[in-house]
Design an enzyme around this catalytic site. Sequence first.
Site, PDB file in Angstrom:
ATOM      1  N   ARG A  21      40.692   9.285  80.870  1.00  0.00           N
ATOM      2  CA  ARG A  21      40.314   9.820  82.187  1.00  0.00           C
ATOM      3  C   ARG A  21      41.456   9.708  83.189  1.00  0.00           C
ATOM      4  O   ARG A  21      41.739  10.657  83.921  1.00  0.00           O
ATOM      5  CB  ARG A  21      39.071   9.103  82.726  1.00  0.00           C
ATOM      6  CG  ARG A  21      37.802   9.422  81.949  1.00  0.00           C
ATOM      7  CD  ARG A  21      36.618   8.650  82.472  1.00  0.00           C
ATOM      8  NE  ARG A  21      36.917   7.215  82.415  1.00  0.00           N
ATOM      9  CZ  ARG A  21      36.291   6.284  83.124  1.00  0.00           C
ATOM     10  NH1 ARG A  21      35.335   6.599  83.963  1.00  0.00           N
ATOM     11  NH2 ARG A  21      36.608   5.017  82.993  1.00  0.00           N
ATOM     12  N   ASN A  39      33.281   9.799  81.551  1.00  0.00           N
ATOM     13  CA  ASN A  39      32.842   9.392  80.221  1.00  0.00           C
ATOM     14  C   ASN A  39      31.367   9.744  80.059  1.00  0.00           C
ATOM     15  O   ASN A  39      30.602   9.663  81.021  1.00  0.00           O
ATOM     16  CB  ASN A  39      33.000   7.881  80.035  1.00  0.00           C
ATOM     17  CG  ASN A  39      34.432   7.473  79.795  1.00  0.00           C
ATOM     18  OD1 ASN A  39      35.269   8.266  79.408  1.00  0.00           O
ATOM     19  ND2 ASN A  39      34.718   6.199  80.026  1.00  0.00           N
TER      20      ASN A  39
END
Length: 92
Positions: A21, A39
């Site tokens: 990320r 996520n």
Amino acid sequence: MTDRTRAHVFVSGKVQGVYYRANTRDTAQEKDIDGWVQNLSDGRVEAVFEGPESAVEEMVEWCHTGSPAADVDDVEVEYGDPEGEDSFRIRR
């Protein structure tokens, strides 16, 4: 800004706990892409990229490799019309 597009991406593989990320955010910001990344509970990463078509395509291609520690198995992508994302952020 008619050349803007939106890509909704789902990335599977070893993509959580490997800075995927953060690397996605940094790369998107370098390319002036708006959107977000998060996520998912099933182990995948979900992201939305909005920006110039060529830059969005580059981000989708980048997702196939991702962060250096990631091991990407698959990238699913759906294209659509931009929805007005502003800046790029990591969703918690």
